[in-house]
Design a protein around this motif. Structure first.
Motif: not given
Length: 459
Positions: A181-205
């Motif tokens: 979702a982040v890699l395909c739908l995100g924009r700018g910095l959010w898209r570039q950090l898509g892998v890190l965002i997925a990791l952080v959300i996965g750890v939080a869950l």
């Protein structure tokens, strides 16, 4: 004169964020090497922990060297992440069982010393690594590593209660969904950090699910430096030295494929001298790794996939990754904190990144004339032979130990197969004769009812 994207320096906040993202991507693979080695040779837990710290430390040093370079001698100055090579695992384990730990690091030391001058000789074969070879090898690398991601998600021990747990598989699926979702739908910095965002959300869950184990953090030390030659004075059995020298060449072939792929991804062509400096760093890792009880480093393909996915090419980002790795190696408490990352979370992200490596390989092969029967045969044979050990694990266990050094890794088999077939069929008279026979048109003669095609007979 415009600055190449590889040489740009992002703001400090982005340097750290993207650098941390690279570390989290490679961390599990990096610590897996000492974990597997330690368990296979029967080392105790404190010793294995020491090996992990040493591996992180040396990986960080070599990553910084590769990213920033040391004069015109060492380091390719590309966004490279280095870590312990899986290709060296099998021979190191065999040497440990047959000759002992001092021989493991003695043979690694000599292998590294041989590798340093050999890197410049090996780089002379750059023209024998065209897209046909690198594309085929990268396809095998990516597809082979998907099994590693699967092992993180499902588990390695089929008898364990957590094996194939729907909870773990569901968590990995959610991480994959977030990353997509982040890699395909995100924009700018959010898209570039898509892998890190997925990791952080996965750890939080994973925390409320009880999957993030931080028990080792409390007992880990705040600071520690690996003791040089922890297992005693190095020893140099001839067979072991020969084996590790062969491993060095295999790692060169593995790194070459990844380096050339990075050159293509970043748009910065790799020259012979560039490749020589990059491979020299691999050789140096063998020497320094032997002294500090670590492992020979190679270019990590999953981070090549991360560069292709994020399209952030700055080598200063991977230099920061190297500094983070050095910190993790010197501060065991930080290393324990990152080591607690839930395997399904890392596996979910890894699944995407490893598949990206395979797709980079396929995309590289698209530049090759696969309508040519010889090129098609080389690519097909390489992929088939390279994936065979992955689908049939243990197929070479009855071969001599020396043969298993080469045959035990599908990536090694793929590199050797592609290199030899391309050399024989595209750079010798035999290949030229075969191609001439394939391209010579058949003889056509007139006939009252139409042309008759006479088969061409090669002389």
């Amino acid at each position: 004169m415009p600055v190449h994207p590889v040489d740009t320096r992002p703001p400090i906040a982005r340097l750290f964020a993207f650098g941390l993202q690279h570390v989290l991507i490679m961390y599990t693979g990096c610590v897996s090497v000492p974990l597997i080695f330690g368990a296979a040779v029967g080392l105790d837990a404190p010793t294995i922990a020491m090996l992990i710290c040493a591996d992180l430390l040396i990986s960080g040093v070599i990553t910084v060297v590769q990213s920033l370079g040391v004069g015109r001698v060492i380091g390719i100055r590309l966004p490279i992440i280095c870590g312990g090579s899986f290709s060296a695992l099998a021979p190191m384990i065999l040497i440990a069982h047959q000759y002992g730990m001092p021989a493991v690091y003695g043979s690694m030391l000599v292998g590294g010393l041989i590798g340093i001058p050999l890197a410049w000789l090996f780089s002379g074969f750059l023209r024998y690594f065209p897209p046909l070879v690198t594309g085929s090898v990268l396809t095998v690398v990516g597809m082979s590593l998907i099994g590693v991601a699967g092992g993180l998600i499902v588990g390695q021990d089929a008898t364990a209660s957590s094996f194939a747990s729907p909870t773990n598989i569901g968590l990995a699926a959610l991480v994959i969904l977030v990353a997509v979702a982040v890699l395909c739908l995100g924009r700018g910095l959010w898209r570039q950090l898509g892998v890190l965002i997925a990791l952080v959300i996965g750890v939080a869950l994973s925390i409320p699910m009880g999957l993030y184990d931080l028990s080792a953090v409390g007992t880990a030390a705040w600071f520690g430096i690996p003791t040089p030659f922890h297992f005693g004075a190095p020893e140099f059995p001839v067979t072991a030295v020969a084996a590790m020298s062969i491993v060095m060449v295999v790692i060169f072939a593995e790194s070459t494929a990844s380096i050339l792929a990075l050159g293509e991804i970043t748009g910065k062509p790799v020259s012979r001298s560039d490749l020589a400096r990059g491979l020299t760093a691999d050789g140096v890792s063998g020497v320094v790794g032997a002294v500090f009880n670590a492992f020979i480093d190679t270019v990590y393909a999953n981070n090549v996939g991360a560069v292709a996915t994020t399209r952030i090419y700055s080598r200063y980002i991977t230099a920061v990754s190297g500094i983070i790795l050095i910190s993790l190696g010197l501060v065991p408490k930080l290393g324990a904190f990152v080591a607690g990352l839930p395997a399904p979370v890392v596996g979910g992200v890894g699944l995407i990144l490893f598949a990206v490596v395979a797709i980079v390989g396929v995309n590289t092969l698209r530049t090759v004339d696969l309508g040519d029967p010889i090129n098609m045969t080389i690519a097909a044979t390489t992929v088939g032979v390279g994936l065979l050990p992955t689908f049939m694990p243990g197929m070479f266990t009855k071969f001599p130990d020396s043969a298993q050094i080469v045959l035990g890794s599908g990536i090694t088999l793929a590199a050797l197969t592609a290199f030899v077939l391309n050399l024989v069929l595209n750079h010798t008279r035999l290949g030229a004769s075969a191609r001439s026979a394939l391209t010579t048109p058949p003889n056509i003669t007139a006939h009252p009812t139409g042309p008759i095609v006479e088969p061409h007979v090669a002389s």
